[in-house]
Design a protein around this motif. Structure first.
Motif, PDB file in Angstrom:
ATOM      1  N   GLN A 221       1.139  -1.670  -0.231  1.00  0.00           N
ATOM      2  CA  GLN A 221      -0.095  -0.003  -0.512  1.00  0.00           C
ATOM      3  C   GLN A 221       0.949   1.378   0.213  1.00  0.00           C
ATOM      4  N   GLN A 222       1.868   1.169   0.649  1.00  0.00           N
ATOM      5  CA  GLN A 222       3.350   2.514   0.459  1.00  0.00           C
ATOM      6  C   GLN A 222       3.597   2.555  -0.644  1.00  0.00           C
ATOM      7  N   ALA A 223       4.029   1.604  -1.230  1.00  0.00           N
ATOM      8  CA  ALA A 223       4.758   1.651  -2.580  1.00  0.00           C
ATOM      9  C   ALA A 223       3.337   1.910  -3.655  1.00  0.00           C
ATOM     10  N   GLN A 224       2.169   1.919  -3.405  1.00  0.00           N
ATOM     11  CA  GLN A 224       1.273   2.074  -4.275  1.00  0.00           C
ATOM     12  C   GLN A 224       1.211   3.434  -4.349  1.00  0.00           C
ATOM     13  N   GLN A 225       0.809   4.240  -2.819  1.00  0.00           N
ATOM     14  CA  GLN A 225       1.352   6.000  -2.680  1.00  0.00           C
ATOM     15  C   GLN A 225       2.055   5.926  -3.263  1.00  0.00           C
ATOM     16  N   ALA A 226       3.431   5.544  -2.983  1.00  0.00           N
ATOM     17  CA  ALA A 226       4.507   6.089  -3.588  1.00  0.00           C
ATOM     18  C   ALA A 226       4.494   6.238  -5.414  1.00  0.00           C
ATOM     19  N   ALA A 227       3.932   5.560  -5.593  1.00  0.00           N
ATOM     20  CA  ALA A 227       3.669   5.652  -7.466  1.00  0.00           C
ATOM     21  C   ALA A 227       2.183   6.483  -7.549  1.00  0.00           C
ATOM     22  N   GLN A 228       1.175   6.491  -6.712  1.00  0.00           N
ATOM     23  CA  GLN A 228       0.410   7.849  -6.986  1.00  0.00           C
ATOM     24  C   GLN A 228       1.684   8.825  -6.856  1.00  0.00           C
ATOM     25  N   GLN A 229       1.846   9.566  -5.710  1.00  0.00           N
ATOM     26  CA  GLN A 229       2.094  10.915  -5.362  1.00  0.00           C
ATOM     27  C   GLN A 229       3.692  11.051  -6.967  1.00  0.00           C
ATOM     28  N   ALA A 230       4.453   9.700  -7.237  1.00  0.00           N
ATOM     29  CA  ALA A 230       5.717  10.210  -8.391  1.00  0.00           C
ATOM     30  C   ALA A 230       4.615   9.820  -9.346  1.00  0.00           C
TER      31      ALA A 230
ATOM     32  N   VAL B 218       5.037  13.629 -11.862  1.00  0.00           N
ATOM     33  CA  VAL B 218       5.004  14.240 -13.432  1.00  0.00           C
ATOM     34  C   VAL B 218       3.806  15.233 -14.342  1.00  0.00           C
ATOM     35  N   GLN B 219       3.130  14.789 -13.487  1.00  0.00           N
ATOM     36  CA  GLN B 219       1.862  15.540 -14.197  1.00  0.00           C
ATOM     37  C   GLN B 219       2.005  17.240 -13.694  1.00  0.00           C
ATOM     38  N   SER B 220       2.044  17.818 -12.705  1.00  0.00           N
ATOM     39  CA  SER B 220       3.075  18.842 -12.165  1.00  0.00           C
ATOM     40  C   SER B 220       4.055  19.429 -12.902  1.00  0.00           C
ATOM     41  N   ALA B 221       4.933  18.448 -13.009  1.00  0.00           N
ATOM     42  CA  ALA B 221       6.002  18.702 -13.693  1.00  0.00           C
ATOM     43  C   ALA B 221       6.150  18.954 -15.221  1.00  0.00           C
ATOM     44  N   GLN B 222       5.417  18.312 -15.879  1.00  0.00           N
ATOM     45  CA  GLN B 222       4.421  18.314 -17.444  1.00  0.00           C
ATOM     46  C   GLN B 222       3.700  20.183 -17.460  1.00  0.00           C
ATOM     47  N   ALA B 223       3.039  19.617 -15.998  1.00  0.00           N
ATOM     48  CA  ALA B 223       2.320  21.296 -16.613  1.00  0.00           C
ATOM     49  C   ALA B 223       3.263  22.926 -16.202  1.00  0.00           C
ATOM     50  N   SER B 224       3.769  22.218 -16.159  1.00  0.00           N
ATOM     51  CA  SER B 224       4.954  23.389 -15.821  1.00  0.00           C
ATOM     52  C   SER B 224       6.366  23.776 -16.701  1.00  0.00           C
ATOM     53  N   ALA B 225       6.395  22.419 -17.624  1.00  0.00           N
ATOM     54  CA  ALA B 225       7.075  22.369 -18.138  1.00  0.00           C
ATOM     55  C   ALA B 225       8.818  22.657 -18.156  1.00  0.00           C
TER      56      ALA B 225
ATOM     57  N   ILE C  88       8.896   7.858 -10.014  1.00  0.00           N
ATOM     58  CA  ILE C  88       7.276   7.158 -10.515  1.00  0.00           C
ATOM     59  C   ILE C  88       8.354   6.185 -10.705  1.00  0.00           C
ATOM     60  N   GLN C  89       9.576   5.628 -12.216  1.00  0.00           N
ATOM     61  CA  GLN C  89      10.474   4.403 -11.898  1.00  0.00           C
ATOM     62  C   GLN C  89      11.209   4.086 -10.269  1.00  0.00           C
ATOM     63  N   GLN C  90      11.032   4.545 -10.163  1.00  0.00           N
ATOM     64  CA  GLN C  90      11.882   4.200  -8.304  1.00  0.00           C
ATOM     65  C   GLN C  90      10.006   3.515  -7.359  1.00  0.00           C
ATOM     66  N   ALA C  91       9.389   4.158  -7.821  1.00  0.00           N
ATOM     67  CA  ALA C  91       7.882   3.892  -6.693  1.00  0.00           C
ATOM     68  C   ALA C  91       7.545   2.194  -7.537  1.00  0.00           C
ATOM     69  N   GLN C  92       7.311   2.461  -8.890  1.00  0.00           N
ATOM     70  CA  GLN C  92       7.440   1.479  -9.422  1.00  0.00           C
ATOM     71  C   GLN C  92       8.132   0.035  -9.442  1.00  0.00           C
ATOM     72  N   GLN C  93       9.452   0.560  -8.737  1.00  0.00           N
ATOM     73  CA  GLN C  93       9.934  -1.167  -8.581  1.00  0.00           C
ATOM     74  C   GLN C  93       9.686  -1.447  -7.054  1.00  0.00           C
ATOM     75  N   GLU C  94       9.150  -0.291  -6.554  1.00  0.00           N
ATOM     76  CA  GLU C  94       8.774  -0.616  -5.031  1.00  0.00           C
ATOM     77  C   GLU C  94       7.502  -1.506  -5.291  1.00  0.00           C
ATOM     78  N   VAL C  95       6.866  -0.341  -5.633  1.00  0.00           N
ATOM     79  CA  VAL C  95       5.631  -1.576  -5.453  1.00  0.00           C
ATOM     80  C   VAL C  95       5.968  -3.172  -6.418  1.00  0.00           C
ATOM     81  N   GLN C  96       6.630  -2.835  -7.434  1.00  0.00           N
ATOM     82  CA  GLN C  96       6.771  -4.605  -7.988  1.00  0.00           C
ATOM     83  C   GLN C  96       8.006  -5.690  -6.619  1.00  0.00           C
ATOM     84  N   GLN C  97       8.176  -5.217  -5.642  1.00  0.00           N
ATOM     85  CA  GLN C  97       8.827  -6.069  -4.414  1.00  0.00           C
ATOM     86  C   GLN C  97       7.835  -5.976  -3.855  1.00  0.00           C
TER      87      GLN C  97
END
Length: 71
Positions: free
Chosen positions: A19-28, A32-39, A51-60
């Protein structure tokens, strides 16, 4: 503590980790969306790394919880 209680506790810990890993992925993803908006390239790269780190944590965490299920 009985073996069953220990297994149950380990399962709960694995679920919490997932669950913590999923939350980290959502935050990541939000980063990304925030960074895209600010460009800004730097923010976008950092968010993509998060997001890559969070995805790895979810997989682990998922793999760990699956291992606990089969023990």
């Amino acid at each position: 503590m009985t073996q069953q209680n220990q297994q149950q506790q380990q399962m709960q810990q694995a679920v919490q980790s997932a669950q913590q890993a999923q939350q980290a992925a959502q935050q990541a993803q939000q980063a990304v969306q925030s960074a895209q908006a600010s460009a800004t390239t730097q923010q976008l790269q950092q968010a993509q790394q998060q997001i890559q780190q969070a995805q790895q944590e979810v997989q682990q965490a998922t793999a760990k919880s699956q291992q606990k299920n089969f023990q």
